[in-house]
Design a protein around this motif. Sequence first.
Motif, PDB file in Angstrom:
ATOM      1  N   SER A  61       0.739  -1.249  -0.153  1.00  0.00           N
ATOM      2  CA  SER A  61      -0.185  -0.021  -0.032  1.00  0.00           C
ATOM      3  C   SER A  61       0.827   1.352   0.122  1.00  0.00           C
ATOM      4  CB  SER A  61      -0.877  -0.108   1.181  1.00  0.00           C
ATOM      5  OG  SER A  61      -0.029  -0.212   2.498  1.00  0.00           O
ATOM      6  N   ILE A  62       2.021   0.851   0.142  1.00  0.00           N
ATOM      7  CA  ILE A  62       2.870   2.329   0.366  1.00  0.00           C
ATOM      8  C   ILE A  62       4.074   2.253  -0.923  1.00  0.00           C
ATOM      9  CG2 ILE A  62       4.709   3.595   1.682  1.00  0.00           C
ATOM     10  CD1 ILE A  62       3.184   2.949   4.130  1.00  0.00           C
ATOM     11  N   ILE A  63       4.261   3.172  -1.552  1.00  0.00           N
ATOM     12  CA  ILE A  63       5.456   3.239  -2.599  1.00  0.00           C
ATOM     13  C   ILE A  63       6.794   2.997  -1.827  1.00  0.00           C
ATOM     14  CG2 ILE A  63       4.095   4.475  -4.493  1.00  0.00           C
ATOM     15  CD1 ILE A  63       5.685   6.906  -3.475  1.00  0.00           C
ATOM     16  N   GLN A  64       7.526   2.451  -2.560  1.00  0.00           N
ATOM     17  CA  GLN A  64       9.037   2.076  -2.107  1.00  0.00           C
ATOM     18  C   GLN A  64       9.775   3.093  -1.455  1.00  0.00           C
ATOM     19  OE1 GLN A  64       9.965  -1.050  -1.177  1.00  0.00           O
ATOM     20  NE2 GLN A  64       7.850  -1.863  -1.719  1.00  0.00           N
ATOM     21  N   ASP A 136       7.324  12.483  -3.281  1.00  0.00           N
ATOM     22  CA  ASP A 136       7.158  11.201  -2.845  1.00  0.00           C
ATOM     23  C   ASP A 136       6.100  11.362  -1.845  1.00  0.00           C
ATOM     24  OD1 ASP A 136       9.434  10.212  -4.165  1.00  0.00           O
ATOM     25  OD2 ASP A 136      10.820   9.915  -2.298  1.00  0.00           O
ATOM     26  N   LEU A 137       6.142  12.347  -1.031  1.00  0.00           N
ATOM     27  CA  LEU A 137       4.652  12.378  -0.149  1.00  0.00           C
ATOM     28  C   LEU A 137       3.476  12.587  -1.072  1.00  0.00           C
ATOM     29  CD1 LEU A 137       3.666  12.646   2.710  1.00  0.00           C
ATOM     30  CD2 LEU A 137       4.232  14.945   2.688  1.00  0.00           C
ATOM     31  N   ILE A 138       3.190  13.247  -2.034  1.00  0.00           N
ATOM     32  CA  ILE A 138       1.964  13.517  -2.686  1.00  0.00           C
ATOM     33  C   ILE A 138       1.668  12.215  -3.598  1.00  0.00           C
ATOM     34  CG2 ILE A 138       1.043  15.068  -4.406  1.00  0.00           C
ATOM     35  CD1 ILE A 138       3.018  17.240  -3.352  1.00  0.00           C
ATOM     36  N   MET A 139       2.899  11.640  -4.201  1.00  0.00           N
ATOM     37  CA  MET A 139       2.735  10.474  -4.922  1.00  0.00           C
ATOM     38  C   MET A 139       2.181   9.362  -3.948  1.00  0.00           C
ATOM     39  SD  MET A 139       5.576   8.880  -7.654  1.00  0.00           S
ATOM     40  CE  MET A 139       6.717  10.014  -6.923  1.00  0.00           C
ATOM     41  N   SER A 140       2.610   9.338  -2.650  1.00  0.00           N
ATOM     42  CA  SER A 140       2.178   8.471  -1.828  1.00  0.00           C
ATOM     43  C   SER A 140       0.846   8.570  -1.620  1.00  0.00           C
ATOM     44  CB  SER A 140       2.906   8.355  -0.489  1.00  0.00           C
ATOM     45  OG  SER A 140       4.285   8.023  -0.775  1.00  0.00           O
ATOM     46  N   VAL A 141       0.355   9.666  -1.393  1.00  0.00           N
ATOM     47  CA  VAL A 141      -1.057   9.881  -1.201  1.00  0.00           C
ATOM     48  C   VAL A 141      -1.763   9.400  -2.217  1.00  0.00           C
ATOM     49  CG1 VAL A 141      -2.955  11.688  -0.807  1.00  0.00           C
ATOM     50  CG2 VAL A 141      -0.546  11.871   0.505  1.00  0.00           C
ATOM     51  N   VAL A 142      -1.627   9.736  -3.355  1.00  0.00           N
ATOM     52  CA  VAL A 142      -2.356   9.381  -4.658  1.00  0.00           C
ATOM     53  C   VAL A 142      -2.459   7.885  -4.736  1.00  0.00           C
ATOM     54  CG1 VAL A 142      -2.559   9.506  -7.136  1.00  0.00           C
ATOM     55  CG2 VAL A 142      -2.041  11.599  -5.769  1.00  0.00           C
ATOM     56  N   HIS A 143      -1.313   7.211  -4.634  1.00  0.00           N
ATOM     57  CA  HIS A 143      -1.165   5.614  -4.440  1.00  0.00           C
ATOM     58  C   HIS A 143      -1.869   5.001  -3.310  1.00  0.00           C
ATOM     59  CE1 HIS A 143       0.618   1.786  -5.179  1.00  0.00           C
ATOM     60  NE2 HIS A 143       0.595   1.626  -3.892  1.00  0.00           N
ATOM     61  N   VAL A 144      -1.914   5.413  -2.226  1.00  0.00           N
ATOM     62  CA  VAL A 144      -2.421   4.848  -1.129  1.00  0.00           C
ATOM     63  C   VAL A 144      -3.939   5.196  -1.219  1.00  0.00           C
ATOM     64  CG1 VAL A 144      -2.270   6.532   0.584  1.00  0.00           C
ATOM     65  CG2 VAL A 144      -2.399   4.211   1.607  1.00  0.00           C
ATOM     66  N   LEU A 145      -4.633   6.177  -1.584  1.00  0.00           N
ATOM     67  CA  LEU A 145      -5.941   6.451  -1.786  1.00  0.00           C
ATOM     68  C   LEU A 145      -6.621   5.748  -2.817  1.00  0.00           C
ATOM     69  CD1 LEU A 145      -6.070  10.230  -0.904  1.00  0.00           C
ATOM     70  CD2 LEU A 145      -6.724   8.496   0.543  1.00  0.00           C
ATOM     71  N   ILE A 218       0.187   7.327   6.613  1.00  0.00           N
ATOM     72  CA  ILE A 218       0.643   6.365   7.648  1.00  0.00           C
ATOM     73  C   ILE A 218      -0.615   5.839   8.145  1.00  0.00           C
ATOM     74  CG2 ILE A 218       0.983   6.260  10.299  1.00  0.00           C
ATOM     75  CD1 ILE A 218       3.039   8.826   9.916  1.00  0.00           C
ATOM     76  N   ARG A 219      -1.880   6.240   8.179  1.00  0.00           N
ATOM     77  CA  ARG A 219      -3.064   5.723   8.409  1.00  0.00           C
ATOM     78  C   ARG A 219      -3.546   4.652   7.482  1.00  0.00           C
ATOM     79  NH1 ARG A 219      -5.932   8.769  12.616  1.00  0.00           N
ATOM     80  NH2 ARG A 219      -5.034  10.547  13.357  1.00  0.00           N
ATOM     81  N   GLN A 220      -3.389   5.195   6.184  1.00  0.00           N
ATOM     82  CA  GLN A 220      -4.002   4.509   5.385  1.00  0.00           C
ATOM     83  C   GLN A 220      -3.093   3.413   4.853  1.00  0.00           C
ATOM     84  OE1 GLN A 220      -7.196   4.267   4.161  1.00  0.00           O
ATOM     85  NE2 GLN A 220      -8.225   5.954   4.818  1.00  0.00           N
ATOM     86  N   GLY A 221      -1.791   3.779   4.620  1.00  0.00           N
ATOM     87  CA  GLY A 221      -0.884   3.119   4.287  1.00  0.00           C
ATOM     88  C   GLY A 221      -0.561   1.705   4.953  1.00  0.00           C
TER      89      GLY A 221
END
Length: 467
Positions: A61-64, A136-145, A218-221
Amino acid sequence: KMGNAESNAYHNHLSRFLPEEQTDIDGLFDTLSGSSGSAGGKNAKVTKKTMTLAALQARQSIIQQMTVRLYNGMKSIDLPGKSSGLSEQIAKEQFVIFMSDLLKGNADEKITIIMRMISKTEGPVKGKQIQEFTEDLIMSVVHVLNYRKELKGWNLENTRDSASGVKALASQLLSELKLADGTKPVGPQLLETSFDSSVIEDWVFRVPQVSVFLSVVIRQGLHVLHSVSDQTNDTLNLVPRCKGMKGRGLVSLFDIPSIIYINSHLPAELQHKWQLLFSSRLHGESFSQLCGHIVNKGPCIVILKDLDGFLFGGFASHSWEVKPKFQGDNRCFLFSVSPSLAVYTYTGYNDHFMYLNNGQQTMPNGLGMGGQHGYFGLWIDSDYGKGHSKAKPRCTTYNSPQLSAKEDFTLDAMEVWAVGDVPESVTKGKKSILDVDPEAQALLEMAGKSRQSEGLREPIEEDEDDE
């Protein structure tokens, strides 16, 4: 042997979480450390169980890149009586303190961890490193949602590619970085500038998105503490619910990062839902079609693409009405989505917020926002397809620059989205339970809920739920 100081810090951090949240965090750590905890001798166990980078990386759920940053953040937490940085494993106290500081802490508590997530080494960090962290943070948000199916009817297929949006939103957030003397380095200069932790702490404090995005990752990932009760509205309405796209095979002019950013600038009561009212690709390229779809539909967002690929638009705080005078109020704003992402708000110079007119001999016919007749910050002519964005050097109403590539532009595509709930007046004349059943209405009135109470009437157009 466990030092007292250590257990105190650990318990202080643990006490910030509700009992059920503590159970949630315990469970997650047990899973990540590959052990099923035994009930007895909890404190003795605390130091024994550890977690590795590989265990974190196993979570899809979280990008590397972000996983490594989270791990570095956890590793950076010094425990009393332990030589820091030597162990490659994460102890349970480090894990709990990390969660507590990032999810419940203030800017001061977050900053040490964020600094280590930006760079593994101590000391000031370069603008380029902050840029990479932010992207990385923004990309992670899009990915995890997307991974958790939390995009609420939007998806990566019905929106523009997010890659350019990630970069644009990162630059927008980084434009708030200012040095101790108040200067804001820009462009190549920003990437080479060194920033110390006090400057980054100030940035995290002033740019709420950084903390909100970390919280989502953190919460969703890690799928922990994602209960609604603890979520503040900013994470709840991070992405608005999308209506009117389902089954239409359309790709919106918006991308996920720009939706998140523009939505955060809307009045709070309008952030929960966007509904597609008009798309030139769907409804045709005609000014009368545009008017027919957007008049009296409540607050709206207009977005345009010119032939040069520039994307820009405006938020109209009131229902559009066809009349030869300015309308709206100071909540209106103009925005740019590409090549850069920015919002331009009311200056106080005049009240030329929004304008819509058609079929008049003496007044200009078209849709405009900001500036004045003939010199709008944003203008679409009633001779559909032509428009202008005049700002020499800035639009008087919104202080916006020229939004289109050329001052006079040709329109390539346009969308209008209603935001918030459709106003009561629109749904009048359609039978609702309240009309059919006077008793239901009387009960509502006794309960102090009058007929104006929005949300009781779902407009007929919303026949499909895009969730």
